[in-house]
Design an enzyme around this catalytic site. Structure first.
Site, mmCIF file in Angstrom:
data_model
loop_
_atom_site.group_PDB
_atom_site.id
_atom_site.type_symbol
_atom_site.label_atom_id
_atom_site.label_comp_id
_atom_site.label_asym_id
_atom_site.label_seq_id
_atom_site.Cartn_x
_atom_site.Cartn_y
_atom_site.Cartn_z
ATOM 1 N N ASN A 81 1.888 3.222 11.068
ATOM 2 C CA ASN A 81 1.191 3.623 12.310
ATOM 3 C C ASN A 81 1.674 2.769 13.465
ATOM 4 O OD1 ASN A 81 -0.546 1.592 10.591
ATOM 5 N ND2 ASN A 81 -1.085 1.187 12.735
ATOM 6 N N ALA A 125 2.732 -2.373 4.007
ATOM 7 C CA ALA A 125 2.509 -1.352 5.031
ATOM 8 C C ALA A 125 2.117 -2.100 6.298
ATOM 9 C CB ALA A 125 1.390 -0.416 4.596
ATOM 10 N N HIS A 158 -3.232 0.698 -4.088
ATOM 11 C CA HIS A 158 -2.650 -0.415 -4.835
ATOM 12 C C HIS A 158 -2.959 -0.249 -6.306
ATOM 13 C CE1 HIS A 158 -1.240 -3.424 -1.863
ATOM 14 N NE2 HIS A 158 -1.979 -2.676 -1.067
ATOM 15 N N HIS A 177 -7.498 3.502 6.715
ATOM 16 C CA HIS A 177 -6.675 3.124 5.564
ATOM 17 C C HIS A 177 -6.036 4.339 4.891
ATOM 18 C CE1 HIS A 177 -5.103 0.698 2.365
ATOM 19 N NE2 HIS A 177 -5.722 1.437 1.469
ATOM 20 N N MET A 236 -1.659 -7.206 7.068
ATOM 21 C CA MET A 236 -2.711 -8.021 6.455
ATOM 22 C C MET A 236 -2.263 -8.684 5.155
ATOM 23 S SD MET A 236 -5.856 -5.336 6.921
ATOM 24 C CE MET A 236 -5.961 -4.253 8.356
ATOM 25 N N SER A 237 -0.955 -8.802 4.950
ATOM 26 C CA SER A 237 -0.504 -9.383 3.668
ATOM 27 C C SER A 237 0.751 -10.208 3.895
ATOM 28 C CB SER A 237 -0.210 -8.251 2.669
ATOM 29 O OG SER A 237 0.925 -7.510 3.088
ATOM 30 N N TYR A 272 -8.300 -10.738 2.573
ATOM 31 C CA TYR A 272 -9.607 -10.180 2.952
ATOM 32 C C TYR A 272 -10.451 -9.755 1.748
ATOM 33 C CZ TYR A 272 -7.213 -5.646 2.477
ATOM 34 O OH TYR A 272 -6.501 -4.577 2.009
ATOM 35 N N GLU A 273 -9.840 -9.701 0.547
ATOM 36 C CA GLU A 273 -10.624 -9.291 -0.625
ATOM 37 C C GLU A 273 -11.469 -10.434 -1.174
ATOM 38 O OE1 GLU A 273 -8.416 -6.459 -3.409
ATOM 39 O OE2 GLU A 273 -6.811 -7.128 -2.059
ATOM 40 N N HIS A 280 -5.278 -9.163 -1.376
ATOM 41 C CA HIS A 280 -5.159 -9.611 0.014
ATOM 42 C C HIS A 280 -6.187 -10.696 0.294
ATOM 43 C CE1 HIS A 280 -3.886 -5.404 -0.234
ATOM 44 N NE2 HIS A 280 -3.051 -5.661 0.752
ATOM 45 N N SER A 321 0.822 -1.218 0.000
ATOM 46 C CA SER A 321 0.000 0.000 0.000
ATOM 47 C C SER A 321 0.849 1.258 0.000
ATOM 48 C CB SER A 321 -0.876 0.051 1.261
ATOM 49 O OG SER A 321 -1.826 -0.945 1.246
HETATM 50 N N1 HPA Z 1 -2.631 -3.478 11.275
HETATM 51 C C1 HPA Z 1 -2.770 -4.276 10.207
HETATM 52 N N2 HPA Z 1 -2.392 -3.930 8.980
HETATM 53 C C2 HPA Z 1 -1.847 -2.710 8.827
HETATM 54 C C3 HPA Z 1 -1.677 -1.830 9.897
HETATM 55 C C4 HPA Z 1 -2.087 -2.242 11.193
HETATM 56 O O1 HPA Z 1 -1.972 -1.514 12.211
HETATM 57 N N3 HPA Z 1 -1.115 -0.698 9.405
HETATM 58 C C5 HPA Z 1 -0.937 -0.906 8.065
HETATM 59 N N4 HPA Z 1 -1.391 -2.124 7.715
#
Ligand code: HPA
Length: 272
Positions: free
Chosen positions: A231, A112, A60, A243, A207-208, A84-85, A82, A29
């Site tokens: 973050n 990310a 993306h 996001h 998440m990837s 989740y998609e 991903h 991302s």
């Molecule tokens: N958690 C999960 N996936 C992420 C995060 C997070 O805090 N930040 C960027 N992708």
């Protein structure tokens, strides 16, 4: 190899004009800008490649970009799909099989991620040394042969990690190291889940990457993975998670990621 992979390979071969990529890179991302650093670029839209992802996530892009950096031929996916998609952990199998069949031996995964480490906040880079997958799923679940029992000791190649550390040092880019824990998403984690992740030994969450690394190891790629911290993980500071922030903060890490990958690829280009 499945039908989609074979068709994608044929389409790619017909268009790459003799380029023989040795390294494949997947951009996470907000990191698609790295592909612009390539020389002698050739872009193939994923929609022309059966089985390649059409990312539905902001930040993306969906292209396969061929090019060179310092003599190293690379194939760069400017986006991924991903779990989740679709609810399927094996959706990156077709593109990865195609890239391997084209001759790529090394796969560099970027993503990310949220940090659990106060010393590695937003904008920092973290080299993934290992991962934790307690998601309950695995991309290799289902019919298959004995190659599905993949050894994940040194899943993230020690020699490539050493090269990455040296490249980062040479560029003056700070590169932290740590363990990545995969969560399915798309919701962010709860603060309680992050406290659990910390107890289990995680340094970053995302998440990837993990499903791709597992498939890639089965295919015989050497794998390297780098997180761009966007973050602090849930509950570790007073910031809400969304996001938009992931994409915006990845941009803060893009310069360091580009310098690191460029130096690393140049080095790989000089290795027979
Ligand atoms: N958690 C999960 N996936 C992420 C995060 C997070 O805090 N930040 C960027 N992708």
């Amino acid at each position: 190899m499945n039908d989609s992979s074979a068709k994608a390979i044929a389409t790619i071969r017909a268009r790459i004009d003799g380029r023989l990529p040795k390294v494949a890179v997947i951009l996470g991302s907000g990191l698609a800008g790295f592909a612009e650093a390539l020389e002698d670029r050739l872009v193939i839209a994923n929609r022309d490649l059966p089985g390649f992802p059409h990312p539905s996530v902001t930040g993306h892009a969906g292209d396969l970009v061929f090019g060179a950096l310092g003599g190293c031929q690379v194939a760069v996916m400017t986006g991924r799909t991903h779990f989740y998609e679709t609810g399927r952990a094996d959706r990156m199998k077709t593109p990865l099989s195609a890239l391997r069949a084209l001759g790529c031996e090394i796969l560099i995964l970027t993503n990310a991620a949220g940090s659990l480490r106060p010393d590695a906040g937003p904008g920092c880079l973290m080299l993934i040394t290992d991962h934790i997958n307690l998601s309950g799923t695995n991309p290799l679940i289902g019919p298959g042969d004995d190659t599905r029992f993949v050894d994940l000791i040194d899943c993230y190649d020690p020699e490539l990690r050493e090269r990455a550390l040296q490249s980062a040092a040479a560029q003056g880019v700070e590169l932290h190291q740590g363990v990545y824990m995969w969560f399915s998403g798309p919701s962010f984690e709860t603060p309680a889940e992050i406290r659990m992740a910390k107890l289990l030994g995680a340094d970053v969450v995302g998440m990837s990457t993990v499903p791709e690394a597992i498939v890639a190891r089965q295919l015989g790629f050497r794998v390297l993975a780098v997180s761009a911290i966007t973050n602090m993980a849930a509950g570790l500071d007073d910031q809400p998670l969304d996001h938009g922030q992931t994409v915006a903060k990845a941009a803060k890490a893009l310069d360091g990621m580009t310098r690191l990958l460029t130096a690393l690829l140049r080095g790989l280009g000089q290795t027979p």
